[in-house]
Motif scaffolding. Structure first.
Motif, PDB file in Angstrom:
ATOM      1  N   ASP A 103      -5.353  16.523 -13.084  1.00  0.00           N
ATOM      2  CA  ASP A 103      -5.514  15.170 -13.629  1.00  0.00           C
ATOM      3  C   ASP A 103      -4.297  14.303 -13.319  1.00  0.00           C
ATOM      4  O   ASP A 103      -3.644  13.774 -14.217  1.00  0.00           O
ATOM      5  CB  ASP A 103      -5.775  15.246 -15.135  1.00  0.00           C
ATOM      6  CG  ASP A 103      -6.326  13.943 -15.694  1.00  0.00           C
ATOM      7  OD1 ASP A 103      -6.777  13.085 -14.894  1.00  0.00           O
ATOM      8  OD2 ASP A 103      -6.282  13.763 -16.917  1.00  0.00           O
ATOM      9  N   VAL A 104      -4.008  14.144 -12.050  1.00  0.00           N
ATOM     10  CA  VAL A 104      -2.854  13.359 -11.597  1.00  0.00           C
ATOM     11  C   VAL A 104      -3.152  11.874 -11.803  1.00  0.00           C
ATOM     12  O   VAL A 104      -4.176  11.378 -11.345  1.00  0.00           O
ATOM     13  CB  VAL A 104      -2.534  13.635 -10.111  1.00  0.00           C
ATOM     14  CG1 VAL A 104      -1.373  12.777  -9.640  1.00  0.00           C
ATOM     15  CG2 VAL A 104      -2.240  15.120  -9.897  1.00  0.00           C
ATOM     16  N   VAL A 105      -2.239  11.203 -12.507  1.00  0.00           N
ATOM     17  CA  VAL A 105      -2.405   9.786 -12.829  1.00  0.00           C
ATOM     18  C   VAL A 105      -1.145   9.042 -12.402  1.00  0.00           C
ATOM     19  O   VAL A 105      -0.028   9.513 -12.637  1.00  0.00           O
ATOM     20  CB  VAL A 105      -2.617   9.598 -14.355  1.00  0.00           C
ATOM     21  CG1 VAL A 105      -2.611   8.124 -14.742  1.00  0.00           C
ATOM     22  CG2 VAL A 105      -3.903  10.263 -14.812  1.00  0.00           C
ATOM     23  N   LEU A 106      -1.324   7.892 -11.781  1.00  0.00           N
ATOM     24  CA  LEU A 106      -0.217   6.986 -11.472  1.00  0.00           C
ATOM     25  C   LEU A 106      -0.386   5.744 -12.332  1.00  0.00           C
ATOM     26  O   LEU A 106      -1.465   5.156 -12.363  1.00  0.00           O
ATOM     27  CB  LEU A 106      -0.223   6.579  -9.998  1.00  0.00           C
ATOM     28  CG  LEU A 106       0.042   7.664  -8.973  1.00  0.00           C
ATOM     29  CD1 LEU A 106      -0.049   7.085  -7.568  1.00  0.00           C
ATOM     30  CD2 LEU A 106       1.408   8.297  -9.201  1.00  0.00           C
ATOM     31  N   MET A 107       0.683   5.361 -13.022  1.00  0.00           N
ATOM     32  CA  MET A 107       0.654   4.174 -13.863  1.00  0.00           C
ATOM     33  C   MET A 107       1.711   3.194 -13.372  1.00  0.00           C
ATOM     34  O   MET A 107       2.873   3.570 -13.217  1.00  0.00           O
ATOM     35  CB  MET A 107       0.913   4.547 -15.317  1.00  0.00           C
ATOM     36  CG  MET A 107      -0.120   5.513 -15.873  1.00  0.00           C
ATOM     37  SD  MET A 107       0.189   5.961 -17.584  1.00  0.00           S
ATOM     38  CE  MET A 107      -0.404   4.473 -18.380  1.00  0.00           C
ATOM     39  N   GLU A 108       1.302   1.965 -13.133  1.00  0.00           N
ATOM     40  CA  GLU A 108       2.240   0.934 -12.706  1.00  0.00           C
ATOM     41  C   GLU A 108       2.903   0.354 -13.958  1.00  0.00           C
ATOM     42  O   GLU A 108       2.248  -0.278 -14.790  1.00  0.00           O
ATOM     43  CB  GLU A 108       1.522  -0.165 -11.933  1.00  0.00           C
ATOM     44  CG  GLU A 108       2.485  -1.192 -11.396  1.00  0.00           C
ATOM     45  CD  GLU A 108       1.812  -2.272 -10.584  1.00  0.00           C
ATOM     46  OE1 GLU A 108       2.516  -3.201 -10.185  1.00  0.00           O
ATOM     47  OE2 GLU A 108       0.587  -2.189 -10.348  1.00  0.00           O
ATOM     48  N   MET A 109       4.205   0.553 -14.070  1.00  0.00           N
ATOM     49  CA  MET A 109       4.936   0.215 -15.288  1.00  0.00           C
ATOM     50  C   MET A 109       5.695  -1.110 -15.203  1.00  0.00           C
ATOM     51  O   MET A 109       6.322  -1.513 -16.176  1.00  0.00           O
ATOM     52  CB  MET A 109       5.917   1.348 -15.608  1.00  0.00           C
ATOM     53  CG  MET A 109       5.286   2.718 -15.742  1.00  0.00           C
ATOM     54  SD  MET A 109       4.033   2.809 -17.024  1.00  0.00           S
ATOM     55  CE  MET A 109       5.036   2.613 -18.477  1.00  0.00           C
ATOM     56  N   ILE A 157       3.988  10.115  -2.904  1.00  0.00           N
ATOM     57  CA  ILE A 157       4.591  11.384  -2.485  1.00  0.00           C
ATOM     58  C   ILE A 157       4.590  12.364  -3.660  1.00  0.00           C
ATOM     59  O   ILE A 157       4.232  13.538  -3.511  1.00  0.00           O
ATOM     60  CB  ILE A 157       6.020  11.166  -1.939  1.00  0.00           C
ATOM     61  CG1 ILE A 157       5.954  10.485  -0.567  1.00  0.00           C
ATOM     62  CG2 ILE A 157       6.798  12.481  -1.865  1.00  0.00           C
ATOM     63  CD1 ILE A 157       7.302  10.001  -0.046  1.00  0.00           C
ATOM     64  N   ALA A 158       4.984  11.885  -4.829  1.00  0.00           N
ATOM     65  CA  ALA A 158       5.006  12.739  -6.021  1.00  0.00           C
ATOM     66  C   ALA A 158       3.598  13.212  -6.380  1.00  0.00           C
ATOM     67  O   ALA A 158       3.394  14.393  -6.701  1.00  0.00           O
ATOM     68  CB  ALA A 158       5.642  11.987  -7.186  1.00  0.00           C
ATOM     69  N   ALA A 159       2.630  12.308  -6.324  1.00  0.00           N
ATOM     70  CA  ALA A 159       1.250  12.673  -6.646  1.00  0.00           C
ATOM     71  C   ALA A 159       0.724  13.728  -5.680  1.00  0.00           C
ATOM     72  O   ALA A 159       0.075  14.698  -6.084  1.00  0.00           O
ATOM     73  CB  ALA A 159       0.361  11.428  -6.628  1.00  0.00           C
ATOM     74  N   ASN A 160       1.022  13.557  -4.397  1.00  0.00           N
ATOM     75  CA  ASN A 160       0.584  14.533  -3.398  1.00  0.00           C
ATOM     76  C   ASN A 160       1.269  15.876  -3.586  1.00  0.00           C
ATOM     77  O   ASN A 160       0.653  16.929  -3.407  1.00  0.00           O
ATOM     78  CB  ASN A 160       0.838  13.997  -1.988  1.00  0.00           C
ATOM     79  CG  ASN A 160      -0.325  13.178  -1.486  1.00  0.00           C
ATOM     80  OD1 ASN A 160      -1.334  13.718  -1.079  1.00  0.00           O
ATOM     81  ND2 ASN A 160      -0.186  11.857  -1.562  1.00  0.00           N
TER      82      ASN A 160
END
Length: 118
Positions: free
Chosen positions: A21-27, A9-12
């Motif tokens: 340059d939207v990046v999702l990182m699994e922390m 949702i945040a990325a969209n």
């Protein structure tokens, strides 16, 4: 709601107002801070504000409480804390300087799935 769904949702939301340059990182395996980081940037302070506000708006529409919103006045690095997802919205210059992707390089990246509706 699952953390990955909130991260999407945040990325969209960022993508909808031309966050770059939207990046999702699994922390989950590298930090106790959050399950996911969403990182993006804008090319002006006004755009950084618009991205952060859109993330806040879309999270609230999804029934998620925004825990904290910091840095909006200067709009060089805005942090939107959604609990299990922390969104870092940078001005392009600050993103290059802080380079969170390198700092948290052990965290796997997840491909954002963008929709047309955000």
């Amino acid at each position: 709601m699952e953390s990955i769904d909130l991260a999407q949702i945040a990325a969209n939301a960022a993508d909808a107002v031309r966050g770059e340059d939207v990046v999702l990182m699994e922390m989950t395996e590298v930090s106790l801070i959050a399950d996911y980081f969403m990182i993006c940037h804008g090319t002006s302070e006004r755009q950084v504000q618009a991205i952060a506000r859109r993330i806040k708006e879309k999270a609230e529409e999804a029934g998620v409480e925004v825990k904290r919103l910091e840095g909006l006045e200067q709009s060089r690095w805005v942090l939107v804390d959604l609990g299990d997802v922390v969104c870092h919205v940078f001005h392009v210059d600050e993103r290059r300087y802080y380079n969170l992707e390198r700092l948290w390089g052990d965290a796997p990246q997840v491909e954002p799935v963008f929709s047309q509706e955000s």
